[in-house]
Design an enzyme around this catalytic site. Structure first.
Site, PDB file in Angstrom:
ATOM      1  N   HIS A  73      -3.505   2.502   9.149  1.00  0.00           N
ATOM      2  CA  HIS A  73      -2.534   2.109   8.123  1.00  0.00           C
ATOM      3  C   HIS A  73      -3.197   2.289   6.762  1.00  0.00           C
ATOM      4  CE1 HIS A  73      -0.124  -0.155   5.438  1.00  0.00           C
ATOM      5  NE2 HIS A  73      -0.941  -1.191   5.395  1.00  0.00           N
TER       6      HIS A  73
ATOM      7  N   CYS B  33       2.979  -4.360   7.556  1.00  0.00           N
ATOM      8  CA  CYS B  33       2.100  -3.184   7.695  1.00  0.00           C
ATOM      9  C   CYS B  33       1.939  -2.727   9.141  1.00  0.00           C
ATOM     10  CB  CYS B  33       0.730  -3.484   7.115  1.00  0.00           C
ATOM     11  SG  CYS B  33       0.839  -3.960   5.392  1.00  0.00           S
TER      12      CYS B  33
ATOM     13  N   ASN C 136       0.198   2.544  -0.645  1.00  0.00           N
ATOM     14  CA  ASN C 136       0.418   1.820   0.606  1.00  0.00           C
ATOM     15  C   ASN C 136       1.932   1.722   0.832  1.00  0.00           C
ATOM     16  OD1 ASN C 136       0.841  -0.196   2.517  1.00  0.00           O
ATOM     17  ND2 ASN C 136      -0.806  -1.521   1.762  1.00  0.00           N
TER      18      ASN C 136
HETATM   19  O1  UT7 Z   1      -1.306  -3.418   3.451  1.00  0.00           O
HETATM   20  C1  UT7 Z   1      -1.214  -4.793   3.372  1.00  0.00           C
HETATM   21  C2  UT7 Z   1      -2.540  -5.392   3.474  1.00  0.00           C
HETATM   22  N1  UT7 Z   1      -3.148  -5.431   2.178  1.00  0.00           N
HETATM   23  C3  UT7 Z   1      -4.409  -5.094   2.037  1.00  0.00           C
HETATM   24  O2  UT7 Z   1      -5.050  -4.700   2.977  1.00  0.00           O
HETATM   25  C4  UT7 Z   1      -5.029  -5.297   0.668  1.00  0.00           C
HETATM   26  C5  UT7 Z   1      -6.429  -5.793   0.799  1.00  0.00           C
HETATM   27  N2  UT7 Z   1      -7.036  -6.095  -0.494  1.00  0.00           N
HETATM   28  C6  UT7 Z   1      -7.325  -5.123  -1.394  1.00  0.00           C
HETATM   29  O3  UT7 Z   1      -7.069  -3.964  -1.159  1.00  0.00           O
HETATM   30  C7  UT7 Z   1      -8.032  -5.539  -2.668  1.00  0.00           C
HETATM   31  O4  UT7 Z   1      -8.333  -6.919  -2.611  1.00  0.00           O
HETATM   32  C8  UT7 Z   1      -7.227  -5.243  -3.963  1.00  0.00           C
HETATM   33  C9  UT7 Z   1      -7.192  -3.748  -4.201  1.00  0.00           C
HETATM   34  C10 UT7 Z   1      -5.828  -5.812  -3.846  1.00  0.00           C
HETATM   35  C11 UT7 Z   1      -7.905  -5.892  -5.164  1.00  0.00           C
HETATM   36  O5  UT7 Z   1      -9.224  -5.417  -5.276  1.00  0.00           O
HETATM   37  P1  UT7 Z   1     -10.421  -6.469  -5.422  1.00  0.00           P
HETATM   38  O6  UT7 Z   1     -11.625  -5.664  -5.569  1.00  0.00           O
HETATM   39  O7  UT7 Z   1     -10.358  -7.415  -4.279  1.00  0.00           O
HETATM   40  O8  UT7 Z   1     -10.079  -7.163  -6.802  1.00  0.00           O
HETATM   41  P2  UT7 Z   1      -9.756  -8.704  -7.126  1.00  0.00           P
HETATM   42  O9  UT7 Z   1      -8.415  -9.088  -6.632  1.00  0.00           O
HETATM   43  O10 UT7 Z   1     -10.941  -9.528  -6.695  1.00  0.00           O
HETATM   44  O11 UT7 Z   1      -9.716  -8.683  -8.705  1.00  0.00           O
HETATM   45  C12 UT7 Z   1     -10.855  -8.295  -9.493  1.00  0.00           C
HETATM   46  C13 UT7 Z   1     -10.464  -8.261 -10.960  1.00  0.00           C
HETATM   47  C14 UT7 Z   1      -9.709  -9.514 -11.434  1.00  0.00           C
HETATM   48  O12 UT7 Z   1     -10.128  -9.763 -12.755  1.00  0.00           O
HETATM   49  P3  UT7 Z   1     -11.251 -10.873 -13.070  1.00  0.00           P
HETATM   50  O13 UT7 Z   1     -10.715 -12.167 -12.542  1.00  0.00           O
HETATM   51  O14 UT7 Z   1     -12.476 -10.421 -12.361  1.00  0.00           O
HETATM   52  O15 UT7 Z   1     -11.365 -10.810 -14.559  1.00  0.00           O
HETATM   53  C15 UT7 Z   1      -8.268  -9.074 -11.432  1.00  0.00           C
HETATM   54  O16 UT7 Z   1      -7.500  -9.798 -12.365  1.00  0.00           O
HETATM   55  O17 UT7 Z   1      -9.557  -7.172 -11.187  1.00  0.00           O
HETATM   56  C16 UT7 Z   1      -8.383  -7.652 -11.866  1.00  0.00           C
HETATM   57  N3  UT7 Z   1      -7.247  -6.821 -11.437  1.00  0.00           N
HETATM   58  C17 UT7 Z   1      -6.915  -5.676 -12.047  1.00  0.00           C
HETATM   59  N4  UT7 Z   1      -7.433  -5.026 -13.093  1.00  0.00           N
HETATM   60  C18 UT7 Z   1      -6.859  -3.865 -13.461  1.00  0.00           C
HETATM   61  C19 UT7 Z   1      -6.401  -7.039 -10.409  1.00  0.00           C
HETATM   62  N5  UT7 Z   1      -5.515  -6.033 -10.337  1.00  0.00           N
HETATM   63  C20 UT7 Z   1      -5.803  -5.167 -11.332  1.00  0.00           C
HETATM   64  C21 UT7 Z   1      -5.250  -3.951 -11.758  1.00  0.00           C
HETATM   65  N6  UT7 Z   1      -5.814  -3.343 -12.832  1.00  0.00           N
HETATM   66  N7  UT7 Z   1      -4.202  -3.387 -11.146  1.00  0.00           N
END
Ligand code: UT7
Length: 347
Positions: free
Chosen positions: A274, A114, A304
């Site tokens: 970014h 990134c 992204n």
């Molecule tokens: O550019 C490179 C650097 N990367 C970043 O900066 C990314 C930084 N992180 C993020 O942007 C966020 O952490 C994400 C967008 C990747 C994820 O969002 P989050 O609010 O942190 O969600 P999470 O990973 O804590 O997941 C929450 C829930 C989980 O379900 P349970 O365990 O609560 O039942 C996941 O399984 O959301 C679920 N989940 C989804 N649900 C629907 C994860 N991905 C998805 C999805 N659709 N695509």
């Protein structure tokens, strides 16, 4: 000492638009989840067989070179940032040199995910400052769509990423005080594995299951059925941990750039963060007390695009006349490694 300026900028986005709704055909996800957590509404995917990281880069580069008032024959160095190269090796820099019929100039590939474009810009800036080169092509390009897990298993990663390319031509600045004022590069490898693609790679001895392989089986250590079955050939991300680190390091490296040059957030005309996640960009905006006109986001449309996101956003802001001569512009990025970086530019 000479300073360098962005003399021309270009971008390329594939025409294929993929909406959040389109992704629900492959995995359990929803438009609502993706928009709420990331801000992304749609992204572009390259043509599977006809577009590569390099072909997209070339399209962006042609525009940047034309806008710089120069030609491919005058480019004297290439710096190419990507995490999705056409080949494991050689890098994409030489493929651009070949595709654009350039002279036998140097070509350098940067592997900083990134923050790759900001790192690439910093490297090019040093070569201009020393007088070694006068027309450097700096590229960020990604074809993520070819390497994502589109099953529900990979949904936390695959809904985020998109394809595209951005490029700039760096030349010596003509006016005093104009151009790149400073660049700031950082890394912390402590958590390198929390946002990574593990295979193919040469670390296999760390994975006990391959310890007893004999010479004849070494090929399987590099690329095995098990690796594919267990999704190690797809990017892995512990999203919440990356998020927590990003919201600390983004403001830090932006303030570092401003303070080094005697400025504060209110002096900034445009921040190009970014495009990792709209929530991260909004957090950074709030933390620095910036208004909506001071920050440019387009993750809603492109997702992204990793190394391509900063030059694509910068190019789009420039094309919308949101950046004018004399403006103070900050580029900032954070990602896998972790690596993070900023560049402060007097446009
Ligand atoms: O550019 C490179 C650097 N990367 C970043 O900066 C990314 C930084 N992180 C993020 O942007 C966020 O952490 C994400 C967008 C990747 C994820 O969002 P989050 O609010 O942190 O969600 P999470 O990973 O804590 O997941 C929450 C829930 C989980 O379900 P349970 O365990 O609560 O039942 C996941 O399984 O959301 C679920 N989940 C989804 N649900 C629907 C994860 N991905 C998805 C999805 N659709 N695509």
């Amino acid at each position: 000492m000479l300073s360098s300026k962005i003399a021309g900028i270009g971008k390329y986005l594939p025409s294929n638009v993929v909406t959040n709704q389109d992704l629900t055909a492959h995995m359990e996800t929803s438009d609502e989840w993706i928009v709420e957590r990331t801000g992304i509404k749609e992204r572009r995917y390259a043509h599977r067989t006809e577009e590569t990281t390099t072909t997209m880069a070339v399209e962006a580069a042609k525009i940047a070179i034309e806008r710089a008032g120069t030609t491919a024959a005058d480019i004297d160095f290439i710096v190419f940032a990507t995490l999705s190269p056409d080949y494991y090796f050689p890098g994409c820099g030489v493929l651009v040199q070949r595709a654009m019929g350039m002279k036998e100039i140097g070509a350098l590939d940067i592997r900083n995910q990134c923050s790759g474009f900001v790192y690439a810009l910093s490297v090019a800036d040093q070569f201009i400052k020393t007088g070694m080169y006068k027309n450097i092509l700096v590229i960020g390009s990604e074809k993520h769509s070819f390497g994502l897990d589109f099953s529900t298993r990979g949904r936390n990663v695959s809904v985020i990423f998109g394809d595209g390319a951005g490029a700039v031509v760096l030349q010596p600045a003509t006016n005093a005080g104009q151009g790149i004022l400073s660049t700031h590069l950082h890394s912390d490898g402590e958590a390198a594995e929390i946002l990574a693609m593990y295979n193919p790679g040469t670390h296999a001895n760390h994975w006990g299951e391959y310890a007893n392989f004999d010479e004849a089986e070494i090929g399987q250590m590099f690329m095995s059925h098990n690796m594919i079955d267990s999704a190690q050939n797809f990017p892995f991300m512990d999203g919440p941990s990356v998020f927590k680190k990003a919201i600390v390091k983004f403001p830090e490296v932006i303030l570092e750039a401003l303070q080094t040059n005697g400025y504060g957030p209110s002096d900034l005309n445009m921040l190009i963060p970014h495009q990792a996640n709209l929530r991260i960009a909004q957090f950074v905006q709030q933390k620095l007390g910036l208004n909506d006109e001071q920050v440019y986001n387009n993750i809603m449309l492109y997702g992204n695009t990793t190394a391509a996101s900063v030059p694509i956003a910068l190019c789009e802001a420039y094309e919308k006349n949101l950046i004018k001569e004399g403006d103070l512009v900050c580029l900032a990025a954070f990602g896998s490694g972790f690596t993070w970086a900023s560049a402060l530019i007097k446009w």
